[in-house]
Design a protein around this motif. Structure first.
Motif, PDB file in Angstrom:
ATOM      1  N   PRO A 161       0.809  -1.222   0.000  1.00  0.00           N
ATOM      2  CA  PRO A 161       0.000   0.000   0.000  1.00  0.00           C
ATOM      3  C   PRO A 161       0.841   1.271   0.000  1.00  0.00           C
ATOM      4  O   PRO A 161       0.547   2.211  -0.744  1.00  0.00           O
ATOM      5  CB  PRO A 161      -0.797  -0.109   1.301  1.00  0.00           C
ATOM      6  CG  PRO A 161      -0.836  -1.534   1.619  1.00  0.00           C
ATOM      7  CD  PRO A 161       0.411  -2.137   1.079  1.00  0.00           C
ATOM      8  N   LEU A 162       1.911   1.278   0.800  1.00  0.00           N
ATOM      9  CA  LEU A 162       2.733   2.491   0.856  1.00  0.00           C
ATOM     10  C   LEU A 162       3.431   2.743  -0.470  1.00  0.00           C
ATOM     11  O   LEU A 162       3.580   3.889  -0.901  1.00  0.00           O
ATOM     12  CB  LEU A 162       3.770   2.372   1.969  1.00  0.00           C
ATOM     13  CG  LEU A 162       3.217   2.653   3.360  1.00  0.00           C
ATOM     14  CD1 LEU A 162       4.321   2.604   4.373  1.00  0.00           C
ATOM     15  CD2 LEU A 162       2.546   4.020   3.397  1.00  0.00           C
ATOM     16  N   LEU A 164       2.259   1.982  -3.395  1.00  0.00           N
ATOM     17  CA  LEU A 164       1.259   2.539  -4.308  1.00  0.00           C
ATOM     18  C   LEU A 164       1.050   4.020  -4.016  1.00  0.00           C
ATOM     19  O   LEU A 164       1.021   4.853  -4.925  1.00  0.00           O
ATOM     20  CB  LEU A 164      -0.063   1.792  -4.153  1.00  0.00           C
ATOM     21  CG  LEU A 164      -0.033   0.306  -4.495  1.00  0.00           C
ATOM     22  CD1 LEU A 164      -1.384  -0.313  -4.269  1.00  0.00           C
ATOM     23  CD2 LEU A 164       0.371   0.124  -5.942  1.00  0.00           C
ATOM     24  N   VAL A 165       0.940   4.351  -2.723  1.00  0.00           N
ATOM     25  CA  VAL A 165       0.718   5.748  -2.343  1.00  0.00           C
ATOM     26  C   VAL A 165       1.907   6.598  -2.790  1.00  0.00           C
ATOM     27  O   VAL A 165       1.741   7.670  -3.388  1.00  0.00           O
ATOM     28  CB  VAL A 165       0.520   5.854  -0.819  1.00  0.00           C
ATOM     29  CG1 VAL A 165       0.505   7.312  -0.401  1.00  0.00           C
ATOM     30  CG2 VAL A 165      -0.765   5.191  -0.407  1.00  0.00           C
TER      31      VAL A 165
ATOM     32  N   LEU B  26       3.151  11.358   5.096  1.00  0.00           N
ATOM     33  CA  LEU B  26       3.311  11.031   3.669  1.00  0.00           C
ATOM     34  C   LEU B  26       2.094  11.506   2.891  1.00  0.00           C
ATOM     35  O   LEU B  26       2.210  12.099   1.819  1.00  0.00           O
ATOM     36  CB  LEU B  26       3.495   9.521   3.537  1.00  0.00           C
ATOM     37  CG  LEU B  26       4.007   8.991   2.218  1.00  0.00           C
ATOM     38  CD1 LEU B  26       5.392   9.521   1.963  1.00  0.00           C
ATOM     39  CD2 LEU B  26       4.017   7.484   2.221  1.00  0.00           C
ATOM     40  N   ILE B 276      -4.218  -8.052  -2.428  1.00  0.00           N
ATOM     41  CA  ILE B 276      -4.542  -6.858  -3.206  1.00  0.00           C
ATOM     42  C   ILE B 276      -4.481  -7.189  -4.692  1.00  0.00           C
ATOM     43  O   ILE B 276      -5.382  -6.858  -5.459  1.00  0.00           O
ATOM     44  CB  ILE B 276      -3.563  -5.719  -2.877  1.00  0.00           C
ATOM     45  CG1 ILE B 276      -3.765  -5.242  -1.439  1.00  0.00           C
ATOM     46  CG2 ILE B 276      -3.750  -4.543  -3.835  1.00  0.00           C
ATOM     47  CD1 ILE B 276      -2.785  -4.186  -1.014  1.00  0.00           C
ATOM     48  N   LEU B 291      -8.714  -0.311  -1.432  1.00  0.00           N
ATOM     49  CA  LEU B 291      -7.505   0.507  -1.318  1.00  0.00           C
ATOM     50  C   LEU B 291      -7.090   1.070  -2.677  1.00  0.00           C
ATOM     51  O   LEU B 291      -6.774   2.257  -2.803  1.00  0.00           O
ATOM     52  CB  LEU B 291      -6.367  -0.328  -0.729  1.00  0.00           C
ATOM     53  CG  LEU B 291      -5.053   0.413  -0.597  1.00  0.00           C
ATOM     54  CD1 LEU B 291      -5.108   1.371   0.558  1.00  0.00           C
ATOM     55  CD2 LEU B 291      -3.900  -0.538  -0.430  1.00  0.00           C
ATOM     56  N   ILE B 295      -6.866   4.953  -3.654  1.00  0.00           N
ATOM     57  CA  ILE B 295      -5.642   5.632  -4.083  1.00  0.00           C
ATOM     58  C   ILE B 295      -5.881   6.341  -5.404  1.00  0.00           C
ATOM     59  O   ILE B 295      -5.490   7.489  -5.596  1.00  0.00           O
ATOM     60  CB  ILE B 295      -4.481   4.627  -4.188  1.00  0.00           C
ATOM     61  CG1 ILE B 295      -4.095   4.134  -2.807  1.00  0.00           C
ATOM     62  CG2 ILE B 295      -3.281   5.267  -4.853  1.00  0.00           C
ATOM     63  CD1 ILE B 295      -3.020   3.097  -2.818  1.00  0.00           C
ATOM     64  N   THR B 307      -4.290   1.673   5.185  1.00  0.00           N
ATOM     65  CA  THR B 307      -2.874   1.387   5.373  1.00  0.00           C
ATOM     66  C   THR B 307      -2.577   1.133   6.834  1.00  0.00           C
ATOM     67  O   THR B 307      -1.819   0.232   7.187  1.00  0.00           O
ATOM     68  CB  THR B 307      -2.030   2.576   4.878  1.00  0.00           C
ATOM     69  OG1 THR B 307      -2.639   3.111   3.735  1.00  0.00           O
ATOM     70  CG2 THR B 307      -0.640   2.138   4.551  1.00  0.00           C
TER      71      THR B 307
END
Lengths: 325, 335
Positions: A161-162, A164-165, B26, B276, B291, B295, B307
Motif C-alpha cells: 500500500p505504501l 502505491l501511495v 506522507l 490486493i 484501497l 488511491i 494502510t
C-alpha cells in the motif's frame, strides 16, 4: 563472479597447486543442477534482451499509420498457423503485433531491458542500504539499538500500500524533473530499494557481530587499523557470501515488485513497455489474444525462477558446511 | 510469559503511533483536492466551506490527533453501539471518506467479509496442502516426490499471482469455460445449486493464493523436518522400538511444527497484502480493491485508514508469532 572463475576449474588430472575459494564454490555450484540451468536461462535472457534489439529488424515503438495500421494491427504469432490456417500472421512479425500494430517480440525485448534494469538497479540500491546499515549496526554498538529499531519498524510497514501511495505522490514531480520515463525509473528503483533492504541488513548485522569477536579482527585492531579500513578490508570481504545470496534474491523481488506495480497501473507511462506493463495492457483482450498475456508473464516467471534457483545454488555453494557433500 | 506479552503490547503502542504518523505525513504531501469533482458553477467560498467541513487544510497538529481520536475512540464506540445497541457515539464525528461521503469504517466493514472469505479459505487450503507435502518430502529426501515437490514449490514461489491468476483465467474460463473469471460478491448461498456456483467462483482465486502460500510453507516445513529428523532423540525413539509412524508423526512433527506455526502467524498480514493483487485480477471487491480505488480516487482518509489497518495487522501478528513461539517451545524463555 561465475564467469571470472570459469578458467579456474582446471581438469582434475593436473596436480592443482592451490585452489582458491571461488574454485571450490564454482565446483559446488555446477553440481547443483537447478542453479546451473537457472544461470544458463538467466544468461540467455540477459543476452537476448541486451543484444536482441540491435539485431531484430522491427522497431518496437513504431506505430504504423494509414492502411498499414489496418494491415499490421492485431497480428497473431506465427505458431497459431499450426491450428488455425486462416489466422492473420506475417513471417516478419514472429510473435504478432498489438492493437496499435506495434511488434510484440520487439516490445518484449525492450520491456525486458527495462524490467531487468529496474531489477538490477533496485537490487544494488537495496544491497547498498542493507549492507551499510547492517555493518554499522553490527560494528558500532552505539548505533545498534537505533538502527535495528529502524529495521523492525520498516518490517512492520505495510509495503505494497505504501508503495502505491508513494508512486502516486512522487510521480508527477519526478516526471517534470527527469522526463516521464526517467522519472518513473528513478521513482520505482528508489522505492523498491528503500523498501527491501531489511533482510540484508539483519543478516549482515548478525554476521558482523560474529566476525567482530574473531582473532583476525583483534590482530588488525592491534596494529592500529582505523574503523573504516577495518570494515572495508576485513569485515566486508567476509560477509560477501550472504550479500551475494541476498543480491540474487533481491533481483527476483525487485522484478516482481516492479511488475506488480505496473500491473496495478502504478508503473511506467503507457507507451513505455516493461513486462508487467505489457501483461497489464493485454489483460483486457486476453480472451482473443492470449499470447499477449502469456509471453510477458512467462518471461517474468522464467527470469524469477532462474534467479531464485541461482540464489539457492549460491547459498549451498557458499556454505562451507555443505560444500563438498 | 504474561509479563512478556504485556511488555510487547505496550511497546507496540509507540510503534503503531509512529507508523501512523509516517503514513499521515506522507499523505499530507499528496497533491489533489477532494473538491476537484465539484462543478465549476459552485462558488469558491462554498467550495472552501465544503473543504473545511471535510477537514482539509487543517494543520498536522490538529488533524493528526483528531484522526487518532476518531480511529481509537469514536470508531470502537460505534462498534460497541452496533453490537450492544447503546448510544455512546451519538453526535461524534466519524471518519468520512472523501469519495463516497460515508463513514469509512462502514465501507470497510462491508468489504472485509469478501476478503476474509477468499483469503481465509486460501490460507487454510494452503496449510492443509503444505504440511503433508513438506513432511513427506523431508521424510523421503531426494526421492522423486521430493524432487518434483521442490520443483513445483519453486515454481509457485516464482510465478507472481498476477500471472498465475491471468493464466488460470485464460485456461479455465476462456478456453475450457469451467469457472467464471469474475468473483460475484452479491451471490448468496441458499441451496445446493448456489453453493456449487459459489464453489466454482471461489476455486480460482483461492487456488492462486494457495499455490503461493503452499510453496513458501512447504519449503519451510521440509527444512524444519530435515533439521529434526537428524536429531538424537529420533534415534532414541527408534531404538526403543516405537513404530516409525509415531516417531515421524508424533515426535518429529511436533517439534518441527514449532517454527512453522510462527511462520504461519507471520504470513497472515502478508497475505492481506498479496491479496490486493489477487483481488484485482479476479475483481473481488474486497479490502484490497477498496484501497486501489481509494488511491486512484485520491481518497486520503480512506487510504490512511486502510494502510494503518494493514500496519496494525502486521504488528499484531508479529506479536502473536513471538508469543506462540514462547508458548510452544519451552526451551525459549523471554526474560
Amino acid at each position: 563472479m561465475t564467469d571470472a572463475s570459469k578458467p579456474m576449474t582446471d581438469p582434475p588430472s593436473e596436480p592443482a597447486p592451490s585452489r582458491g575459494q571461488w574454485a571450490d564454490v564454482w565446483d559446488q555450484f555446477k553440481v547443483h543442477r537447478g542453479a546451473f540451468w537457472g544461470m544458463v536461462v538467466f544468461g540467455t535472457i540477459l543476452f537476448l534482451i541486451v543484444v536482441g534489439p540491435f539485431i531484430y529488424w522491427n522497431d518496437p515503438q513504431a506505430v504504423p499509420t494509414g492502411r498499414d495500421f489496418l494491415n499490421l494491427r492485431d497480428m497473431r504469432p506465427i505458431y497459431v498457423l499450426l491450428w488455425d490456417s486462416g489466422a492473420k500472421v506475417n513471417w516478419l512479425y514472429p510473435l504478432g503485433t498489438d492493437n496499435l500494430g506495434r511488434d510484440t517480440l520487439g516490445r518484449l525485448l525492450l520491456g525486458g531491458r527495462v524490467s531487468i534494469a529496474v531489477g538490477i538497479t533496485a537490487m544494488l540500491l537495496s544491497l547498498f542500504l542493507g549492507t551499510f546499515i547492517g555493518v554499522l549496526a553490527g560494528y558500532f554498538r552505539r548505533l545498534d539499538g537505533v538502527l535495528m529499531r529502524l529495521t523492525n519498524l520498516f518490517l512492520a510497514l505495510p509495503l505494497l500500500p505504501l508503495l502505491l501511495v508513494a508512486v502516486l505522490l512522487f510521480r508527477d514531480p519526478l516526471s517534470k524533473g527527469f522526463g516521464p520515463e526517467g522519472g518513473t525509473f528513478i521513482l520505482i528503483v528508489t522505492l523498491v530499494g528503500v523498501t527491501s533492504w531489511m533482510q540484508t541488513a539483519r543478516i549482515v548485522r548478525g554476521d558482523v557481530l560474529a566476525l567482530k569477536e574473531r582473532e583476525f579482527v583483534l590482530a588488525a585492531r592491534s596494529i592500529g587499523t582505523s574503523p573504516t579500513q577495518m570494515i572495508l578490508r576485513h569485515i566486508l570481504p567476509n560477509v560477501l557470501s550472504p550479500i551475494m545470496v541476498s543480491a540474487t534474491l533481491g533481483i527476483a523481488t525487485a522484478i516482481i515488485t516492479e511488475s506488480a506495480l505496473s500491473f496495478l497501473g502504478f508503473g511506467f507511462p503507457p507507451d513505455f513497455p516493461t513486462w508487467g506493463k505489457l501483461l497489464f495492457d493485454a489483460v483486457d483482450r486476453m480472451a482473443l489474444y492470449p499470447e499477449r498475456v502469456l509471453w510477458p508473464g512467462l518471461l517474468i516467471s522464467l527470469t524469477v525462477l532462474a534467479v531464485n534457483y541461482v540464489g539457492d545454488g549460491l547459498r549451498d555453494a557458499l556454505d562451507p558446511r555443505i560444500r563438498g557433500r | 510469559m504474561l509479563t512478556y506479552t504485556i511488555r510487547r503490547l505496550i511497546l507496540s503502542v509507540p510503534t503503531l503511533l509512529f507508523i501512523s504518523l509516517v503514513i499521515f505525513l506522507l499523505l499530507e504531501l499528496a497533491p489533489g483536492d477532494p473538491m476537484a469533482q465539484v462543478p465549476l458553477t459552485v462558488p469558491l467560498e462554498v467550495k472552501q466551506q465544503m473543504r473545511e467541513a471535510l477537514g482539509v487544510g487543517q494543520p498536522v497538529w490538529v488533524a493528526f490527533p483528531k484522526w487518532l481520536y476518531q480511529f481509537f475512540v469514536v470508531e470502537p464506540q460505534v462498534l460497541f453501539d452496533v453490537v450492544f445497541s447503546t448510544n455512546f457515539s451519538e453526535g461524534k464525528a466519524r471518519m468520512i471518506s472523501w469519495q463516497s461521503r460515508s463513514p469509512i469504517m462502514d465501507i470497510v466493514a462491508e468489504r472485509i467479509p469478501q476478503t476474509l472469505w477468499v483469503v481465509g479459505v486460501a490460507y487454510i487450503v494452503a496449510i492443509l496442502m503444505a504440511l503433508p507435502i513438506g513432511i513427506y518430502s523431508a521424510y523421503r529426501q531426494y526421492s522423486v516426490f521430493d524432487q518434483a515437490g521442490t520443483f513445483v514449490t519453486m515454481i509457485g514461489f516464482s510465478v507472481p499471482p498476477f500471472f498465475s491468476g491471468v493464466l488460470v483465467i485464460v485456461i479455465f474460463s476462456v478456453q475450457l469455460g469451467w469457472f467464471p473469471s469474475i468473483y460475484d460478491t452479491t451471490h448468496r448461498v441458499v441451496d445446493w445449486d448456489t453453493f456449487v456456483v459459489q464453489l466454482q467462483q471461489m476455486i480460482m482465486p483461492v487456488m492462486v493464493l494457495a499455490l503461493q502460500i503452499t510453496s513458501q510453507l512447504s519449503r519451510f516445513m521440509r527444512a524444519s523436518m530435515l533439521d529434526n529428523l537428524g536429531q538424537d532423540y529420533v534415534r532414541t525413539a527408534r531404538a526403543k522400538g516405537l513404530p516409525e509412524r509415531s516417531v515421524v508423526l508424533v515426535h518429529v512433527l511436533r517439534n518441527s511444527l514449532i517454527p512453522v506455526v510462527t511462520v504461519i502467524a507471520l504470513g497472515v498480514p502478508a497475505i492481506f497484502g498479496g491479496a490486493i493483487i489477487t483481488e484485482q485480477v479476479f475483481k473481488v471487491n474486497g479490502i484490497g480493491q477498496l484501497l486501489i480505488t481509494a488511491i486512484q480516487g485520491n481518497d486520503l482518509p480512506m487510504v490512511q485508514t486502510l494502510t494503518f489497518i494493514f500496519a496494525v495487522l502486521i504488528v499484531l501478528f508479529n506479536l502473536i508469532a513471538d508469543v506462540l513461539y514462547g508458548i510452544l517451545d519451552p526451551r525459549i524463555r523471554y526474560d
